[in-house]
Design a protein around this motif. Structure first.
Motif, mmCIF file in Angstrom:
data_model
loop_
_atom_site.group_PDB
_atom_site.id
_atom_site.type_symbol
_atom_site.label_atom_id
_atom_site.label_comp_id
_atom_site.label_asym_id
_atom_site.label_seq_id
_atom_site.Cartn_x
_atom_site.Cartn_y
_atom_site.Cartn_z
ATOM 1 N N LYS A 84 1.027 -1.287 -0.084
ATOM 2 C CA LYS A 84 0.004 -0.123 0.027
ATOM 3 C C LYS A 84 0.878 1.184 -0.021
ATOM 4 O O LYS A 84 2.174 1.144 0.695
ATOM 5 C CB LYS A 84 -0.876 0.029 1.046
ATOM 6 C CG LYS A 84 -1.589 1.194 1.457
ATOM 7 C CD LYS A 84 -2.520 1.190 2.745
ATOM 8 C CE LYS A 84 -3.281 2.425 2.944
ATOM 9 N NZ LYS A 84 -4.033 2.413 4.220
ATOM 10 N N LEU A 85 0.395 2.306 -0.890
ATOM 11 C CA LEU A 85 1.194 3.585 -1.045
ATOM 12 C C LEU A 85 0.887 4.200 0.393
ATOM 13 O O LEU A 85 -0.284 4.656 0.785
ATOM 14 C CB LEU A 85 0.806 4.255 -2.012
ATOM 15 C CG LEU A 85 1.678 5.549 -2.333
ATOM 16 C CD1 LEU A 85 3.040 5.601 -2.329
ATOM 17 C CD2 LEU A 85 0.859 6.528 -3.518
ATOM 18 N N ILE A 86 2.119 4.687 1.073
ATOM 19 C CA ILE A 86 1.992 5.502 2.405
ATOM 20 C C ILE A 86 1.783 6.901 1.926
ATOM 21 O O ILE A 86 1.157 7.608 2.607
ATOM 22 C CB ILE A 86 3.171 4.922 3.382
ATOM 23 C CG1 ILE A 86 3.160 3.653 3.705
ATOM 24 C CG2 ILE A 86 2.762 5.931 4.473
ATOM 25 C CD1 ILE A 86 1.943 3.083 4.281
ATOM 26 N N GLY A 87 2.594 7.193 1.127
ATOM 27 C CA GLY A 87 2.875 8.811 0.870
ATOM 28 C C GLY A 87 4.138 8.961 -0.241
ATOM 29 O O GLY A 87 4.568 8.198 -0.605
ATOM 30 N N GLU A 88 3.815 10.363 -0.703
ATOM 31 C CA GLU A 88 4.724 10.667 -1.882
ATOM 32 C C GLU A 88 5.291 12.018 -1.561
ATOM 33 O O GLU A 88 4.641 12.867 -1.214
ATOM 34 C CB GLU A 88 4.053 10.573 -3.240
ATOM 35 C CG GLU A 88 5.008 11.001 -4.440
ATOM 36 C CD GLU A 88 4.441 11.101 -5.741
ATOM 37 O OE1 GLU A 88 4.709 11.247 -6.592
ATOM 38 O OE2 GLU A 88 2.752 10.652 -5.743
ATOM 39 N N ARG A 89 6.498 12.099 -1.707
ATOM 40 C CA ARG A 89 7.363 13.453 -1.788
ATOM 41 C C ARG A 89 8.112 13.719 -2.709
ATOM 42 O O ARG A 89 8.741 12.994 -3.533
ATOM 43 C CB ARG A 89 8.121 13.487 -0.428
ATOM 44 C CG ARG A 89 7.471 13.194 0.957
ATOM 45 C CD ARG A 89 6.528 14.350 1.198
ATOM 46 N NE ARG A 89 5.898 14.355 2.322
ATOM 47 C CZ ARG A 89 4.652 13.762 2.597
ATOM 48 N NH1 ARG A 89 3.978 13.449 1.590
ATOM 49 N NH2 ARG A 89 4.210 13.589 3.907
#
Length: 730
Positions: A84-89
Motif C-alpha cells: 500500500k502506498l503510504i505517501g509521496e514527496r
C-alpha cells in the motif's frame, strides 16, 4: 509541393485577375486530397533512466544515485506487507537523499521507490526505480499529558479526548495532597465517577495519566490538577457471599437486599485472567455461565452487586475454583454418581471410588454420541482405586470402537483404550460384563526422592469379579497414557526432562512434556502396560558434537533420555558406524519396550551369550525387524541406510502411526532422492514414508546412500524425528 505544381510555378506568366481565379479553381478541383500534417517538435524529448541503488537508511532517510539531466525526484513509500502506498514527496534541489520522518511515523515495515523527474520539454519522467530494501520502524513515543480535567460536586470527572491506551485516574485529598485512590479507565474514556474512591467528607481533586501500550507508547506524565471540590463518600451495597460454581456451570450466590442486579465475572483459575462477564437480573441468585466456560480448565467467579446512583458494591471474594472437562463426545461422571470409601491405617490412607452403574449406563445408552467417559476424582489421595463396571466399558465400546476410559485425579490421569480392556478380558476367557475394571494409582513415597523430579507413581490395572478375586493386567497391546504434574518444572527444562519406568534401576519411557494453560508442566508417559513411573532431569553434551552439527539436538535429546549413550571417554563419535544389533537396541529403548529375557531366539546367529540376545529377540517379537533369510539376522553387520529407514518405519507402525502413501506419492518422493542407486524393493515404501514425514531430511536426505553403512549421527537424527512424528518426544 508536388512536381506538377513546381512546373506550374516555373511556367507562370502574368494573367489577368479573372483568368487567374479560374485557373486556381481548376487546380483545386483536380488536385488530390492531402491529409493535414501533424505538427511535430523539431526535437523529440528523451525519457530519463530510473534511479538505482535506492536504499532506506536506519535513520529513516532514503538515498539513491543521481540521474543525469533530472530536474528533481519523486519519492514514494510503500507498506511492505500489503504494498500500500503510504505517501509521496517531491525533491527539486538536486539532492540524492531525503528524510522520510514525516511518512515513517508508525511502526511497520516499509520500502521506497524513486522516479527521476524531467522538464517536460527535452526530458520526460523515468519509470519507478526498483524496490529498495525494507526498513522496519519501531518507535516508542511518550504520550502527551491529558488536558486538565474538570471535577463536579457530584464526583463526575470529564476531560477532552487525546491519544491514549486507557487512563489512570488518581484522586488526591486537597489540603494534604495525599493520594486517596486510583482507577484504570478504558481506552478513549472521557468521563468517570470517582464517588466510590472517596473515603470521607472532604475536599478532593484529580489528575489523569494517559496509558501507553508498552510497545509504541510510553505513559504520559500526569495532567494538571483539576479544580478541588468538596465530596462525600457514596453509600455502597455489600458484595454477595457464598459464591459457588456447580458441575453444570451454574453460578450461585446469596442475594443482597436493595440490589439492582448482579455482574458475574468468570476467571480462568490457572492464570487469574477474566474470561468474560454476565449480568443477572434484580433479585436473582443464580445464572448459567456455560456461554463463558467453553473449554477444559479450572474456573472461579467473582460477583458485584449492582445498585442505583453509583452504589454498586466492590467485587466479592473469589469462589472456590472448579475443574471442568468440556470436550465433544465426552461423558463426565457426576460427583453424586461416585461413591468414595476411605480406609485409614497406621501406615497409609487408601481411598476406593466406585462409579454408580445403573444411572450412568442409562445415560450412555440414551446418548450414543458419548464415545469416552471420564471419572473425575475430587478426593485428594496419594493411594486410590477407581472401579468402573465392565458393563459401562462394553456400552462405551458399543458406542464407538475407539472409545476411551479416563481416570482423572490430583496425582495423575490415565487414558485407557476400552478395546484394550475388552481384549484383556477376551485373552483370559473372561466375560467383561461380569467384572469390574479397577485402576490403582499410588505414590510410592511420601516425598520426592532426590534423584527424581516427581514422586514415583505406581499404575496397576486389574479385572475384579464379584467375589473380589482380581486378575492383574501387566502388559497391553496398545499404548496407555498416564499424565502427571511435574511440580516446580519450568518451560526451559523441557529438553532436559525425561520419563522413566522404575525397575532395579530405570528404563526410558516415551514421554511428552507440555506447558499447560496455567503455566505448569505435565508429563505424559506412553507405555504398553503397567509400571511405576517418574521424571528425571539430565543434561548431556559431547565435546565431539559441535554446535553446528546437524544432529546435535537429536543426539543430546536422546542421550538425556537414555535412549542412546556415549563412550567411556565422554565422546559420542557421530561418524562411527552402527551394527544391526545396536540399532535394534536403540529402537527398543526409544519405544519404551520391556525386554523379554526369556524369549527363544528366532535366529541361529543370535545366541544367549551375546549382549544383544534379549534385545534383538524383543525387537523381533515386536515386529521391528526381520532377518536376512535362513534364520540369519547378522547382528554384527553394519546397518545400511535403507535398512535403517526400513526399521524406523516398522517402529512408526509399532507406535500406532497408520499413515500410508499411494504408489504415486512414493514415486514422487523417491524421485527426489539425490542418489537412488542400490535401492532394494523392500525399502522403497519405508524410504518414501521417511521422506514424507521429514525423518529423512537435510543432511541425512542429501547424503543418503542406500547401501552405505549409516553412522551414529544419522541413527540419532532419524530416531529423534521418528519419535517427534508420533508425539513421543518434545
Amino acid at each position: 509541393m508536388g512536381t506538377g505544381q513546381k512546373r506550374i510555378w516555373r511556367n507562370w506568366i502574368p494573367m489577368k485577375p479573372k483568368k487567374l481565379s479560374a485557373l486556381l479553381a481548376a487546380l483545386l478541383v483536380t488536385a488530390p486530397v492531402m491529409p493535414l500534417a501533424t505538427t511535430e517538435s523539431a526535437f523529440a524529448a528523451t525519457k530519463l533512466t530510473a534511479p538505482t541503488d535506492v536504499l532506506l537508511q536506519p535513520d529513516r532517510t532514503v538515498t539513491w544515485k543521481t540521474v543525469a539531466n533530472a530536474s528533481g525526484y519523486s519519492v514514494k513509500v510503500y507498506e511492505a506487507v500489503t504494498d500500500k502506498l503510504i505517501g509521496e514527496r517531491n525533491v527539486y534541489n538536486g539532492t540524492a537523499k531525503y528524510a522520510l520522518n514525516d511518512l515513517l511515523m508508525q511502526n511497520g515495515t516499509y520500502y521506497a521507490r524513486v522516479t527521476a523527474l524531467g522538464n517536460s520539454f527535452t526530458y520526460t519522467n523515468s519509470a519507478e526505480s526498483a524496490r529498495s530494501n525494507t526498513l522496519t520502524v519501531s518507535i516508542k513515543m511518550t504520550l502527551p499529558a491529558p488536558a486538565q480535567p474538570t471535577l463536579t460536586s457530584e464526583g463526575l470527572v470529564t476531560w477532552p479526548t487525546g491519544t491514549n491506551n486507557g487512563y489512570l485516574l488518581s484522586v488526591y485529598h486537597a489540603p494534604s495532597n495525599t493520594l486517596v485512590g486510583s482507577r484504570l479507565l478504558n481506552k478513549d474514556s472521557t468521563s468517570a465517577d470517582i464517588s466510590p474512591l472517596i473515603p470521607a467528607l472532604g475536599n478532593y481533586y484529580v489528575k489523569l495519566l494517559a496509558k501507553g501500550d508498552a510497545a509504541t507508547m510510553e505513559d504520559s506524565a500526569e495532567s494538571n490538577a483539576s479544580n478541588a471540590v468538596e465530596l462525600k463518600p457514596a453509600l455502597r451495597l455489600t458484595a454477595p457471599t457464598t459464591l459457588a460454581l456447580t458441575e453444570k456451570r451454574i453460578a450461585t450466590w446469596n442475594g443482597v437486599e436493595g440490589n439492582n442486579g448482579y455482574r458475574i465475572s468468570v476467571y480462568s483459575a490457572g492464570i487469574n485472567a477474566i474470561v468474560g462477564f454476565l449480568q443477572a437480573p434484580k433479585d436473582s441468585t443464580q445464572v448459567d455461565v456455560s456461554s463463558l466456560i467453553r473449554s477444559t480448565g479450572n474456573y472461579y467467579i467473582r460477583i458485584q452487586t449492582l445498585g442505583a446512583n453509583n452504589s454498586s458494591s466492590e467485587d466479592s471474594a473469589s469462589s472456590a475454583s472448579i475443574q471442568y472437562f468440556i470436550e465433544d463426545n465426552l461423558y463426565v461422571v457426576p460427583q453424586d454418581k461416585l461413591t468414595a470409601t476411605t480406609v485409614t491405617t497406621d501406615y497409609a490412607v487408601h481411598t476406593d471410588l466406585q462409579v454408580e452403574r445403573d444411572t450412568v449406563l442409562a445415560e450412555l445408552v440414551a446418548d450414543k454420541s458419548f464415545t469416552s467417559m471420564l471419572v473425575p476424582v475430587k478426593v485428594d489421595s496419594s493411594d486410590l482405586s477407581v472401579q468402573v463396571q465392565g458393563q459401562l466399558a462394553l456400552q462405551l465400546l458399543s458406542n464407538s470402537s475407539s472409545a476411551k476410559l479416563r481416570i482423572h485425579t490430583s496425582i495423575g490421569e490415565l487414558t485407557l483404550p476400552v478395546q484394550e480392556i475388552a481384549d484383556m478380558a477376551h485373552a483370559r476367557s473372561l466375560n467383561l460384563a461380569d467384572y469390574t475394571v479397577q485402576v490403582d494409582l499410588k505414590q510410592t513415597a511420601a516425598a520426592r526422592p532426590s534423584e527424581y523430579e516427581t514422586i514415583p507413581l505406581q499404575l496397576s490395572l486389574s479385572l475384579v469379579d464379584k467375589n473380589k478375586q482380581a486378575v492383574s493386567i501387566v502388559d497391553s497391546k496398545s499404548y496407555l497414557t498416564l499424565t502427571i504434574p511435574v511440580p516446580g518444572a519450568k518451560s526451559s527444562d523441557l529438553k532436559t526432562l525425561s520419563g522413566v519406568r522404575l525397575t532395579d534401576t530405570f528404563e526410558p519411557v516415551p514421554t511428552l512434556f507440555r506447558q499447560n494453560a496455567d503455566g505448569n508442566i505435565s508429563a505424559s508417559f506412553r507405555y504398553r502396560g503397567t509400571a511405576t513411573f517418574a521424571v528425571k532431569k539430565k543434561q548431556i553434551g559431547f565435546p565431539d558434537v559441535l554446535s553446528g552439527h546437524y544432529a546435535k539436538e537429536s543426539i543430546e535429546s536422546l542421550a538425556a533420555k537414555s535412549v542412546i549413550q556415549g563412550f567411556e571417554d565422554n565422546t559420542f563419535r557421530p561418524q562411527a558406524t552402527v551394527t544391526r544389533a545396536q540399532f535394534a537396541a536403540m529402537l527398543v529403548k526409544a519405544l519404551g519396550i520391556k525386554e523379554d529375557t526369556s524369549a527363544v531366539s528366532a535366529f541361529t546367529d543370535v545366541t544367549t551369550d551375546k549382549w544383544y540376545s534379549s534385545v534383538v529377540n524383543t525387537a523381533y517379537q515386536a515386529q521391528l525387524l526381520s532377518g536376512r533369510g535362513g534364520g540369519i539376522f547378522a547382528p554384527e553387520d553394519l546397518i545400511t541406510a535403507q535398512e535403517m529407514a526400513t526399521m524406523v518405519t516398522t517402529a512408526l507402525r509399532y507406535a500406532e502411526f497408520t499413515k500410508t502413501l499411494s504408489s504415486e506419492q512414493q514415486t514422487e518422493h523417491l524421485m527426489q532422492l539425490p542418489n537412488s542407486d542400490g535401492l532394494f524393493a523392500y525399502a522403497l515404501a519405508p524410504i518414501a514414508l521417511c521422506i514424507e514425514e521429514n525423518i529423512l531430511t537435510g543432511p541425512t536426505f542429501n547424503t543418503f546412500n542406500a547401501t552405505k553403512p549409516a553412522d551414529r549421527a544419522m541413527a540419532a537424527d532419524m530416531l529423534y524425528r521418528m519419535l517427534k512424528t508420533v508425539k513421543f518426544i518434545n
